[in-house]
Design a protein around this motif. Structure first.
Motif, PDB file in Angstrom:
ATOM      1  N   GLY A 103       0.915  -1.249  -0.019  1.00  0.00           N
ATOM      2  CA  GLY A 103       0.037  -0.047   0.136  1.00  0.00           C
ATOM      3  C   GLY A 103       0.714   1.500   0.042  1.00  0.00           C
ATOM      4  O   GLY A 103       0.523   2.401  -0.226  1.00  0.00           O
ATOM      5  N   ARG A 104       2.213   0.865   0.223  1.00  0.00           N
ATOM      6  CA  ARG A 104       2.992   2.227   0.389  1.00  0.00           C
ATOM      7  C   ARG A 104       4.103   2.273  -0.678  1.00  0.00           C
ATOM      8  O   ARG A 104       4.766   3.075  -1.100  1.00  0.00           O
ATOM      9  CB  ARG A 104       3.523   2.348   1.785  1.00  0.00           C
ATOM     10  CG  ARG A 104       2.631   2.350   2.901  1.00  0.00           C
ATOM     11  CD  ARG A 104       3.197   2.258   4.168  1.00  0.00           C
ATOM     12  NE  ARG A 104       3.552   0.945   4.688  1.00  0.00           N
ATOM     13  CZ  ARG A 104       2.688   0.105   5.142  1.00  0.00           C
ATOM     14  NH1 ARG A 104       1.672   0.523   5.698  1.00  0.00           N
ATOM     15  NH2 ARG A 104       3.175  -0.939   5.609  1.00  0.00           N
ATOM     16  N   ARG A 105       4.289   1.103  -1.005  1.00  0.00           N
ATOM     17  CA  ARG A 105       5.158   0.768  -2.247  1.00  0.00           C
ATOM     18  C   ARG A 105       4.700  -0.452  -3.216  1.00  0.00           C
ATOM     19  O   ARG A 105       4.199  -1.014  -2.515  1.00  0.00           O
ATOM     20  CB  ARG A 105       6.746   0.699  -1.638  1.00  0.00           C
ATOM     21  CG  ARG A 105       7.034  -0.627  -0.850  1.00  0.00           C
ATOM     22  CD  ARG A 105       7.516  -0.432   0.584  1.00  0.00           C
ATOM     23  NE  ARG A 105       7.579  -1.501   1.469  1.00  0.00           N
ATOM     24  CZ  ARG A 105       8.379  -2.041   1.538  1.00  0.00           C
ATOM     25  NH1 ARG A 105       9.834  -1.962   0.917  1.00  0.00           N
ATOM     26  NH2 ARG A 105       8.524  -2.998   2.667  1.00  0.00           N
ATOM     27  N   LEU A 106       5.179  -0.562  -4.232  1.00  0.00           N
ATOM     28  CA  LEU A 106       4.850  -1.362  -4.997  1.00  0.00           C
ATOM     29  C   LEU A 106       5.939  -1.940  -5.753  1.00  0.00           C
ATOM     30  O   LEU A 106       6.614  -1.136  -6.485  1.00  0.00           O
ATOM     31  CB  LEU A 106       3.740  -0.875  -6.014  1.00  0.00           C
ATOM     32  CG  LEU A 106       3.252  -1.892  -7.085  1.00  0.00           C
ATOM     33  CD1 LEU A 106       1.862  -2.537  -6.700  1.00  0.00           C
ATOM     34  CD2 LEU A 106       3.130  -0.986  -8.703  1.00  0.00           C
ATOM     35  N   VAL A 131      -1.070   2.914 -10.284  1.00  0.00           N
ATOM     36  CA  VAL A 131      -0.448   3.724  -9.500  1.00  0.00           C
ATOM     37  C   VAL A 131       1.064   3.778 -10.062  1.00  0.00           C
ATOM     38  O   VAL A 131       1.951   4.667  -9.329  1.00  0.00           O
ATOM     39  CB  VAL A 131      -0.305   3.135  -8.061  1.00  0.00           C
ATOM     40  CG1 VAL A 131      -1.783   2.941  -7.451  1.00  0.00           C
ATOM     41  CG2 VAL A 131       0.514   1.754  -8.000  1.00  0.00           C
ATOM     42  N   GLY A 171      12.246   9.496   8.295  1.00  0.00           N
ATOM     43  CA  GLY A 171      12.457   9.816   6.805  1.00  0.00           C
ATOM     44  C   GLY A 171      13.914  10.337   6.436  1.00  0.00           C
ATOM     45  O   GLY A 171      14.415  11.087   7.185  1.00  0.00           O
ATOM     46  N   ASN A 214      10.907   6.914   3.259  1.00  0.00           N
ATOM     47  CA  ASN A 214      11.543   6.029   4.451  1.00  0.00           C
ATOM     48  C   ASN A 214      12.878   5.369   3.729  1.00  0.00           C
ATOM     49  O   ASN A 214      12.913   4.670   2.759  1.00  0.00           O
ATOM     50  CB  ASN A 214      10.379   4.938   4.520  1.00  0.00           C
ATOM     51  CG  ASN A 214      10.826   4.093   5.813  1.00  0.00           C
ATOM     52  OD1 ASN A 214      11.989   3.639   5.823  1.00  0.00           O
ATOM     53  ND2 ASN A 214       9.800   3.591   6.309  1.00  0.00           N
ATOM     54  N   TYR A 274      12.812   1.433   2.829  1.00  0.00           N
ATOM     55  CA  TYR A 274      11.885   1.390   1.774  1.00  0.00           C
ATOM     56  C   TYR A 274      13.081   1.284   0.479  1.00  0.00           C
ATOM     57  O   TYR A 274      12.774   0.632  -0.631  1.00  0.00           O
ATOM     58  CB  TYR A 274      10.959   2.317   1.320  1.00  0.00           C
ATOM     59  CG  TYR A 274       9.716   2.066   2.227  1.00  0.00           C
ATOM     60  CD1 TYR A 274       9.862   0.953   3.273  1.00  0.00           C
ATOM     61  CD2 TYR A 274       8.483   2.694   2.237  1.00  0.00           C
ATOM     62  CE1 TYR A 274       8.634   0.904   4.271  1.00  0.00           C
ATOM     63  CE2 TYR A 274       7.496   2.585   3.012  1.00  0.00           C
ATOM     64  CZ  TYR A 274       7.701   1.681   4.024  1.00  0.00           C
ATOM     65  OH  TYR A 274       6.450   1.400   4.932  1.00  0.00           O
ATOM     66  N   PRO A 282       4.950   9.803  -6.156  1.00  0.00           N
ATOM     67  CA  PRO A 282       5.699   8.613  -5.882  1.00  0.00           C
ATOM     68  C   PRO A 282       7.019   8.872  -6.757  1.00  0.00           C
ATOM     69  O   PRO A 282       7.053   9.433  -8.038  1.00  0.00           O
ATOM     70  CB  PRO A 282       4.788   7.566  -6.581  1.00  0.00           C
ATOM     71  CG  PRO A 282       3.851   8.134  -7.398  1.00  0.00           C
ATOM     72  CD  PRO A 282       3.679   9.436  -6.805  1.00  0.00           C
ATOM     73  N   VAL A 298       7.703   1.618  -7.127  1.00  0.00           N
ATOM     74  CA  VAL A 298       7.395   2.676  -6.987  1.00  0.00           C
ATOM     75  C   VAL A 298       7.071   2.962  -5.357  1.00  0.00           C
ATOM     76  O   VAL A 298       6.501   1.979  -4.804  1.00  0.00           O
ATOM     77  CB  VAL A 298       5.654   2.396  -7.478  1.00  0.00           C
ATOM     78  CG1 VAL A 298       5.099   4.093  -7.244  1.00  0.00           C
ATOM     79  CG2 VAL A 298       5.660   2.266  -8.675  1.00  0.00           C
ATOM     80  N   MET A 307       5.894   5.534  -2.257  1.00  0.00           N
ATOM     81  CA  MET A 307       5.487   6.675  -1.869  1.00  0.00           C
ATOM     82  C   MET A 307       6.320   7.619  -0.922  1.00  0.00           C
ATOM     83  O   MET A 307       6.949   6.942  -0.141  1.00  0.00           O
ATOM     84  CB  MET A 307       3.987   6.542  -1.114  1.00  0.00           C
ATOM     85  CG  MET A 307       2.796   6.185  -2.261  1.00  0.00           C
ATOM     86  SD  MET A 307       2.390   7.607  -3.619  1.00  0.00           S
ATOM     87  CE  MET A 307       1.703   8.667  -2.736  1.00  0.00           C
ATOM     88  N   PRO A 308       6.451   8.912  -1.045  1.00  0.00           N
ATOM     89  CA  PRO A 308       7.276   9.556  -0.013  1.00  0.00           C
ATOM     90  C   PRO A 308       6.649   9.862   1.113  1.00  0.00           C
ATOM     91  O   PRO A 308       5.583   9.383   1.505  1.00  0.00           O
ATOM     92  CB  PRO A 308       7.443  11.060  -0.837  1.00  0.00           C
ATOM     93  CG  PRO A 308       6.197  11.142  -1.548  1.00  0.00           C
ATOM     94  CD  PRO A 308       5.875   9.688  -2.190  1.00  0.00           C
ATOM     95  N   THR A 309       7.334  10.264   2.126  1.00  0.00           N
ATOM     96  CA  THR A 309       6.866  10.443   3.527  1.00  0.00           C
ATOM     97  C   THR A 309       6.852  11.802   3.741  1.00  0.00           C
ATOM     98  O   THR A 309       7.279  12.825   2.957  1.00  0.00           O
ATOM     99  CB  THR A 309       7.659   9.803   4.786  1.00  0.00           C
ATOM    100  OG1 THR A 309       8.733  10.292   4.545  1.00  0.00           O
ATOM    101  CG2 THR A 309       7.732   8.290   4.300  1.00  0.00           C
ATOM    102  N   GLY A 310       6.296  12.432   5.057  1.00  0.00           N
ATOM    103  CA  GLY A 310       6.563  13.554   5.245  1.00  0.00           C
ATOM    104  C   GLY A 310       5.412  14.623   4.826  1.00  0.00           C
ATOM    105  O   GLY A 310       5.120  15.757   5.496  1.00  0.00           O
ATOM    106  N   GLN A 311       4.777  14.502   3.768  1.00  0.00           N
ATOM    107  CA  GLN A 311       3.710  15.167   3.182  1.00  0.00           C
ATOM    108  C   GLN A 311       2.491  14.649   3.425  1.00  0.00           C
ATOM    109  O   GLN A 311       2.026  13.529   2.637  1.00  0.00           O
ATOM    110  CB  GLN A 311       3.846  15.670   1.664  1.00  0.00           C
ATOM    111  CG  GLN A 311       5.319  16.055   1.096  1.00  0.00           C
ATOM    112  CD  GLN A 311       5.594  17.518   1.327  1.00  0.00           C
ATOM    113  OE1 GLN A 311       4.878  18.227   0.865  1.00  0.00           O
ATOM    114  NE2 GLN A 311       6.755  17.791   1.445  1.00  0.00           N
TER     115      GLN A 311
END
Lengths: 592, 370
Positions: free
Chosen positions: B173-176, B251, B284, B325, B328, B351, B363, B365-369
């Motif tokens: 769900g956060r990376r693929l 995605v 992060g 992260n 990741y 991403p 793929v 997804m970034p963190t922080g935002q």
């Protein structure tokens, strides 16, 4: 009925209702008068819990015969003379009401002998009916006797409680006053028994110990601070606060005085409770005594006739001053409670640890506990070094556990030692505490990190959860959530807190639990609400009892016990660590 | 049953079979390994409620055919302790006696009939893939599968075969991650399945001989993998995860504004270093790209901060700062066996896509935002 002025005696009786409620308030007024008269020894005698008879004797300045009649008249006082004086009251009383009020609802006898006077004189007031001054016998000082309290007011008398209850309140009132005046000796007699004996003390801490009791006073922390509320307007506090473990459900173990006067102030009490937050279970109140000295111009004591409530000119400044002072005392203290071991608490068989039997060391190897390793761990070089250091700086050494050897016992407890004893740590409670503190520190630096999702996660929700979501949004953003309502019955999650993912906690599960709580509150005191949610997060993310920990994990945890402020209690207020003092172990092994 | 086995070969096979055994079995038979000696061969069988494996043991001398069912954990421990070149097994009334140099163990077992017998035999092979290819695809995908048991059928790896092209896809769900490889032979048509992560990990271990071929057959709601040929083949049958795998194609970004190619080892080391001073609460690392340099920084209020830089060549697009992260990123970089990797980005809240040719697309997804 035409409007008429009330007869003076009725006025006094009505006024007395505010000052004189019960024997304890009579005692309070009379003792404060005695203190204002410069007494160094005050003796109180009760009969029938004060309902039948109250007597207060002091060795103060006394009242000359010619002033006696005035002393029992309303609004007559020697304490202030002008409006100016009222703004900076330095005495307990100033309204000139006490004696008149008491005299209007009882049979009052005042016998006094001024120090330099040669003879004593006496006056009686019976439910407002003043008699003439007569010569009497008596030592220097004043003796006041109150009998037949509310004798002519059956309605008021009916409201008095049982004898022990009224007597208890007298003790409480007297102790409270005594806390603020350690230099004065107080004794209380009930019938012919001496039930309170507080000798004059030079050291206020001894007075606090005498009043709070040995248990609460043992290892109590000294609170001491000074500041200025405004230029030339100092405030200071001195007090002794018992350790968090002593906190009680009842609030009356916490006493305050302001410029020596016993007060109840919600703001100051709140400041103290806040300082203890996280160290004591919610709903409990710490035990202790704080004496606040403040520039009289910064406070209005003329709010209530009993003067137990005051109004600060700068309540917020006083609150934060007290809060900081208490917190500082807690921070520098080593709060780890000592484990009292009683015979019943030491299992003779079973359990994971055996105290006191020589054979258990050889045979009692419960699962996960290796006595050989324990012995090795405790004899390790770190312990020796710390002991050596302890000789140099005995009191200053907090508890350098990190460098020590340790054991995980029963998959729940971490066992190590320091210079004072064997230390047992509850791994879940400690980890929870550590994460709570870290999270809180992190939220101060900005919103928690948020991990965006590849595609939004749609979760079913109740109408209540969706409704509360809007209110919770600002807080959720600080926590790293990006969640929106997806209609009346679903939540759409766009991002989740990194921290929870790292700790393998399902963020949505936590979110729904919070939104569904009975005590849900996202709007109240921001920090308190945040703390509550962080507490939930920390609890869910912490290692559980039963989790096997690697050596590294244990080492990190114990290091944090040293590093984290107030790490000796988990956020729920349960202790995280206990110490069995060496002397206790020595005693048990017959070495003491 | 009476047999003599090569100790080392046996130990490997027992260990493998033990992996399939349920950690918390409701039925005692599911915490056991079944041993079958016949036709001059020993076969180990183990199963949990979703997966069954059959591991052949080579180098065996069967003196007397027979069966045994014994607790897997104890069997593995005992065999692990054995010394000497050979180990002898003998079964009398469900009790397995194990003899090795100066050692003798007797393990109380169960009636072999209690072991669930395999269902319908494998019939039709849909495709065959070299063991080496399959392992590579598995290793490069399972790491991104969700460990927590969540929705979206993400607890498994999506396997898709179209003609001779095989893809494995995993996401939490956060990376693929999407990995691709070629089959050596295949029937016409497609194979689509969501395979439990545990089955994938076991298959990775079963397919340890690179030259073996792995035949994949589809049964009712299950997939059967046969590693190797003939009677010496190892087998794994797994239930499939029902449900629809998330529409992962959607995605994977179709376009990008920034692109750079980096040395894998250098990037891995830099991200790892920048992550040293991060904590669970401040995870992060910030990656700042410009035309000549990549600056990676990581910090946490209670530990400290790190700043690492590495030179870049051929960065395309405007400078960008994006937070990931670090775990990741490093997890994926460790698995890549090429020397270079390409990273494509669009914006700090969009991403990032790591690519190695057509074979590997990751793929994140970034963190922080928020």
């Amino acid at each position: 009925m035409p409007i008429r002025p009330l007869p003076p005696n009725l006025v006094n009786q009505i006024a007395a209702g505010e000052v004189v409620e019960r024997p304890a308030s009579v005692v309070k007024e009379l003792v404060e008068n005695a203190l204002d008269a410069g007494a160094t020894r005050i003796e109180v005698r009760l009969e029938g819990g004060g309902r039948d008879r109250i007597e207060v004797l002091d060795d103060g300045g006394g009242i000359p015969a010619e002033e006696l009649a005035l002393a029992v008249a309303p609004h007559a006082t020697s304490k202030i003379a002008s409006m100016e004086d009222l703004l900076q009251v330095g005495t307990y009383g100033f309204r000139g009401e006490a004696l008149a009020s008491i005299g209007s609802v009882s049979r009052l006898t005042v016998t006094s002998c001024p120090r330099r006077g040669s003879s004593a004189s006496s006056i009686q007031v019976d439910h407002g009916r003043q008699e003439s001054v007569r010569p009497a016998a008596g030592n220097p000082g004043t003796r006041i006797e109150v009998t037949n309290l509310f004798g002519e007011m059956p309605a008021r008398r009916k409201f008095l409680r049982s004898e022990p209850t009224e007597a208890g309140r007298v003790v409480e009132a007297l102790e409270w006053i005594a806390l603020g005046r350690p230099g004065v000796a107080f004794t209380l007699w009930q019938e012919s028994r001496k039930t309170l004996d507080l000798p004059a003390e030079n050291d206020p801490a001894r007075r606090v110990a005498a009043v709070l009791g040995a248990e609460a006073a043992a290892d109590a922390l000294t609170v001491e601070a000074e500041a200025a509320l405004a230029p030339g307007s100092p405030i200071s506090v001195w007090g002794r606060m018992a350790r968090p473990a002593q906190a009680k459900v009842a609030a009356k173990g916490l006493r305050l005085t302001l410029n020596g006067r016993a007060i109840i102030d919600r703001g100051v009490l709140h400041a103290i409770r806040e300082a203890y937050r996280g160290l004591i279970e919610p709903g409990r109140t710490p035990v202790g005594f704080l004496a606040i000295q403040i520039d009289p111009r910064e406070v209005d004591v003329n709010v209530h006739p009993a003067k137990s409530e005051v109004r600060f000119r700068q309540p917020a400044a006083v609150h934060s001053f007290v809060h900081r002072a208490v917190k500082a005392a807690l921070r520098t203290a080593n709060l780890m409670p000592e484990m009292p071991i009683t015979e019943t608490a030491a299992p003779s068989s079973g359990g994971f640890m055996h105290f006191g039997t020589a054979t258990s060391r050889a045979t009692g190897s419960a699962p996960g506990f290796d006595y050989g390793t324990l012995a090795q761990a405790l004899d390790g070089p770190a312990a020796t070094a710390a002991t050596a250091l302890a000789h140099v700086q005995p009191a200053e050494l907090p508890m350098p556990i990190a460098s020590r050897r340790f054991l995980q016992a029963g998959r729940m407890w971490l066992v190590t030692s320091d210079e004072q004893g064997l230390v047992i740590v509850d791994q879940h409670a400690l980890h929870e505490r550590v994460m709570f503190e870290r999270l809180r520190a992190r939220t101060l630096a900005g919103a928690l990190e948020s991990q965006a999702l590849l595609s939004p996660r749609i979760e079913p929700a109740t109408a209540l959860e969706v409704e509360r979501l809007e209110e919770a949004r600002p807080l959720l953003e600080r926590l790293g959530f990006d969640v929106r309502a997806g209609g009346p019955r679903s939540l759409v999650v766009h991002a989740e807190p990194v921290f929870l993912i790292e700790r393998r906690v399902d963020p949505v599960e936590l979110l729904r639990e919070w939104l569904g709580r009975d005590d849900f509150d996202a709007a109240g005191d921001g920090e308190a609400v945040l703390a509550k949610v962080l507490d939930m997060m920390a609890c869910k993310a912490a290692v559980k009892a039963g989790d096997a920990l690697s050596e590294r994990e244990i080492a990190e945890l114990l290091q944090q016990l040293d590093a984290i402020e107030r790490a000796t209690n988990c956020p729920h207020g349960r202790p995280t660590a206990m110490r069995i003092p060496w002397r206790e172990i020595e005693r048990r092994f017959g070495r003491g | 049953m009476k047999i003599l086995c090569d100790r080392a070969v046996l130990a490997t096979a027992v260990q493998l079979a033990q992996q399939a055994v349920a950690t918390r079995a409701a039925v005692p038979a599911l915490s056991c390994i079944k041993l079958t000696a016949k036709d001059g061969r020993l076969t180990l069988q183990a199963a949990d409620k979703d997966i069954a494996v059959e591991v052949p043991v080579a180098a065996v001398e069967v003196k007397e055919a027979g069966e045994a069912l014994v607790p897997a954990k104890k069997l593995a421990e005992v065999v692990g302790e054995c010394e000497g070149a050979t180990v002898g097994f003998e079964v009398v009334k469900h009790t397995l006696t194990i003899k090795a140099e100066r050692m003798k163990f007797s393990i109380l077992g169960f009636d072999p009939k209690e072991f669930p017998s395999p269902k319908d035999p494998v019939t039709k092979t849909e495709f065959t893939v070299p063991a080496e290819t399959l392992r590579r695809l598995i290793v490069r995908s399972v790491f991104a599968a969700a460990t927590e048991n969540t929705r979206f059928a993400m607890g498994g790896v999506y396997m898709e075969r179209k003609a001779k092209r095989l893809r494995l896809v995993a996401t939490d769900g956060r990376r693929l991650v999407v990995t691709r490889g070629d089959c050596s032979s295949a029937t016409d048509g497609d194979t689509v399945a969501i395979v439990p992560t545990k089955a994938m990990n076991l298959l990775n271990r079963l397919a340890s001989q690179p030259d073996d071929a792995v035949q994949v057959a589809k049964l009712e709601g299950r997939l059967a993998f046969t590693v190797g040929e003939g009677p010496e083949a190892a087998k794994l049958v797994t239930n499939l995860i029902e449900g629809t795998f998330p529409p992962f194609e959607d995605v994977i970004p179709k376009e990008h504004d920034r692109k750079v190619t980096c040395d894998v080892q250098q990037l891995l080391a830099s991200v790892r270093r920048a992550g040293i001073l991060t904590t669970e609460q401040s995870k992060g690392v910030k990656m700042g790209f410009n035309a000549t340099e990549l600056k990676i920084s990581g910090s946490s209020p209670d530990v400290g901060e790190a700043e690492i830089s590495m030179p870049l060549t051929g960065f395309q697009g405007q400078p960008i700062e994006i937070i990931f992260n670090p775990g990741y990123v490093t997890e994926a970089l460790r698995l890549v066996d090429s020397s270079e990797i390409t990273l494509e980005m669009k914006a700090p809240n969009k991403p990032g896509v790591f690519r190695v040719g057509q074979e590997f697309t990751y793929v994140v997804m970034p963190t922080g935002q928020a």
